[in-house]
Scaffold this motif. Structure first.
Motif, PDB file in Angstrom:
ATOM      1  N   ARG A  22      -2.191   3.806   0.465  1.00 52.78           N
ATOM      2  CA  ARG A  22      -3.567   3.065   0.028  1.00 52.78           C
ATOM      3  C   ARG A  22      -3.632   1.825   1.002  1.00 52.78           C
ATOM      4  O   ARG A  22      -2.882   0.800   0.929  1.00 52.78           O
ATOM      5  CB  ARG A  22      -3.500   2.550  -1.528  1.00 52.78           C
ATOM      6  CG  ARG A  22      -3.649   3.621  -2.477  1.00 52.78           C
ATOM      7  CD  ARG A  22      -3.699   3.039  -3.900  1.00 52.78           C
ATOM      8  NE  ARG A  22      -3.539   4.099  -4.924  1.00 52.78           N
ATOM      9  CZ  ARG A  22      -4.382   4.720  -5.184  1.00 52.78           C
ATOM     10  NH1 ARG A  22      -5.707   4.634  -4.839  1.00 52.78           N
ATOM     11  NH2 ARG A  22      -4.435   5.667  -6.170  1.00 52.78           N
TER      12      ARG A  22
ATOM     13  N   THR B 180      -1.927  10.928  -2.723  1.00 52.44           N
ATOM     14  CA  THR B 180      -3.014  10.232  -2.592  1.00 52.44           C
ATOM     15  C   THR B 180      -3.149   9.304  -1.390  1.00 52.44           C
ATOM     16  O   THR B 180      -2.318   8.618  -0.833  1.00 52.44           O
ATOM     17  CB  THR B 180      -3.322   8.979  -3.636  1.00 52.44           C
ATOM     18  OG1 THR B 180      -3.137   9.883  -5.057  1.00 52.44           O
ATOM     19  CG2 THR B 180      -4.325   8.118  -3.357  1.00 52.44           C
TER      20      THR B 180
ATOM     21  N   GLY C 249       0.720  -1.101  -0.083  1.00 48.24           N
ATOM     22  CA  GLY C 249       0.138  -0.036   0.079  1.00 48.24           C
ATOM     23  C   GLY C 249       0.847   1.043  -0.046  1.00 48.24           C
ATOM     24  O   GLY C 249       0.251   2.350  -0.044  1.00 48.24           O
TER      25      GLY C 249
ATOM     26  N   SER D 115      -5.838   6.689   0.853  1.00 46.22           N
ATOM     27  CA  SER D 115      -6.963   6.019   0.883  1.00 46.22           C
ATOM     28  C   SER D 115      -7.074   5.001   1.942  1.00 46.22           C
ATOM     29  O   SER D 115      -6.063   4.475   2.194  1.00 46.22           O
ATOM     30  CB  SER D 115      -7.215   5.110  -0.578  1.00 46.22           C
ATOM     31  OG  SER D 115      -8.234   4.518  -0.297  1.00 46.22           O
TER      32      SER D 115
END
Length: 476
Positions: free
Chosen positions: A71, A94, A59, A96
């Protein structure tokens, strides 16, 4: 064992306190990720912490020796994220953490991630008001806070996120009215299943009704609010209705189409009439040439009056008479001087054993019209006095002997095929050669191919079909 776990947590807390004093680099990113692992657990416990670089952990993605993507969707994270972690992951673009069981408010140091473009936190148990620091992350393009426990009002400060394309706030406990959001790049928007009330702002009424259901909202795709007039711009599914033309506009278009149709038909009628007027009308042989009876074998051939001739080229009789007169005197001399009348006279030579219903004399008296002109001569339609109609081909520039001509023509006359017009007779003299065929009343091949006969009615049918299609389209 319990004391060992407490000492480990104390170590990571000390790291969080000391990290802000250091310059962020990959080692500080690693320490922040280890602190997150210690705080929320889940499958992050499977990370191989013996490796010096976190870029190989599940991730985690890195660029330029910094962690840029994290992530961790659906990896059983739970608990509250403490402050001091994301303040060191300043290169994140990013993040998540969706579909986990994270609780509490969002950590305030998330505001340090100024390059954050995608933030996916849906499907958790975050609570409290949407923090103000989110509105300072001007690079945000995708923001999904759906299916949490956020409360309070939707702030007008969302207008600071000028680059945002996705804003999902559904399935929370947001209350109050919907602010007048003006986000020019917003493509995906949903605030359904909250506690919102009031009228939907005009800027947001272009979205489907599913974006607003589960609230106490009105206006736009949900129908007019009390006291508002429903302009009928939306269907039940929230999509925009197509605006229909008014009755006056339809009537004007129909009237204009009818007038245009009549004008086009009139123009086509005039063009077809002008085209048909070019066809040569019948001209009687008596109007083009005057002559007495043609010599029956053994009699003297006639001579044309001084004003006669066939310069207009419309009469088959004139052509035949000219052919006869062209060598009439010499033949007459031969006929009267003992050369034998039967031998000197010229006559039509018929093919087959069919009845001879006309002769050269009948052809001389026939009225005719030009059917067409080709490379080897002109074709005429000849109407005999007895009512018989034949087609006569007057050949030109044919300079062969009578024997050769007879051999070639007889080979043509012997042909018998359903697609060939039979050759009935021919005439040969030194100056004129005539071929006589049965007349085909259905017109020439050129007329059938190019529509000279039926062009007017064909165009009327085409225009009627086009006009009907236009009218039907307008009313639909």
């Amino acid at each position: 064992m319990h004391s060992h776990s407490q000492s480990q947590r104390l170590f990571y807390l000390c790291l969080l306190v000391l990290l802000p004093l250091a310059t962020p680099d990959l080692s500080s990113d690693r320490a922040a990720l280890l602190a997150l692992r210690s705080a929320v657990g889940g499958r992050t416990l499977l990370w191989d912490v013996t490796r010096p670089s976190p870029c190989a952990w599940a991730g985690v993605n890195c660029e330029d020796n910094r962690v840029t993507v994290l992530r961790l969707p659906g990896v059983a994270l739970h608990g509250t994220i403490p402050s001091g972690i994301f303040g060191n992951l300043t290169a994140l673009r990013t993040l998540s953490l969706r579909l986990n069981a994270l609780t509490g408010p969002l950590p305030s140091d998330l505001s340090a991630c100024v390059t954050l473009r995608n933030l996916y936190l849906q499907g958790n148990l975050f609570s409290g008001e949407i923090p103000e620091f989110l509105y300072s992350l001007h690079d945000l393009v995708r923001l999904n806070l759906a299916s949490n426990n956020f409360s309070g009002e939707i702030s007008p400060s969302f207008n600071n996120l000028t680059r945002i394309r996705t804003l999902y706030l559904e399935n929370n406990k947001l209350s109050g009215s919907v602010p007048a959001l003006d986000l020019p790049k917003l493509e995906q928007f949903n605030i359904s299943n909250n506690l919102l009330t009031g009228s939907i702002p005009n800027k947001l009424r272009s979205y489907k009704s599913s974006s607003f259901l589960g609230n106490s909202l009105c206006g736009g795709p949900l129908g007019a609010c009390p006291g508002e007039v429903d302009n009928g711009d939306f269907n039940l599914d929230g999509s925009k209705k197509k605006k229909k033309l008014s009755g006056g506009a339809i009537a004007g278009i129909v009237i204009g189409s009818v007038v245009g149709f009549v004008v086009i038909v009139a123009i086509l009628f005039l063009l077809c009439r002008k085209k048909s007027s070019k066809k040569t009308s019948s001209v009687d042989i008596a109007r083009t040439v005057k002559h007495p009876e043609v010599e029956i074998p053994g009699e003297k051939l006639p001579e044309l009056e001084s004003g006669g001739g066939y310069g207009n080229g419309y009469s088959v009789g004139a052509a035949a008479a000219a052919a006869m007169v062209g060598n009439g005197k010499s033949e007459a001399a031969n006929a009267s001087g003992g050369g034998g009348g039967a031998a000197g006279a010229k006559k039509l030579i018929f093919f087959g054993n069919g009845p001879r219903v006309f002769d050269l004399e009948d052809l001389l008296r026939a009225s005719a019209e030009v059917l067409g002109k080709g490379t080897f001569g002109t074709a005429y339609k000849a109407v005999l006095e007895a009512g018989t109609v034949v087609a006569v081909k007057r050949l030109k520039d044919v300079t062969i002997t009578e024997k050769e001509f007879k051999e070639k023509i007889e080979s043509v006359g012997a042909m018998d095929h359903e697609s060939l017009v039979p050759l009935r007779a021919y005439y040969f003299s030194r100056d004129e050669k005539l071929l006589v065929y049965d007349y085909m009343p259905m017109g020439s091949l050129s007329a059938l191919l190019h529509g000279e006969v039926f062009c007017f009615f064909d165009w009327i049918c085409i225009l009627l079909c086009l006009f009907s299609s236009v009218v039907i389209t307008l009313f639909l």
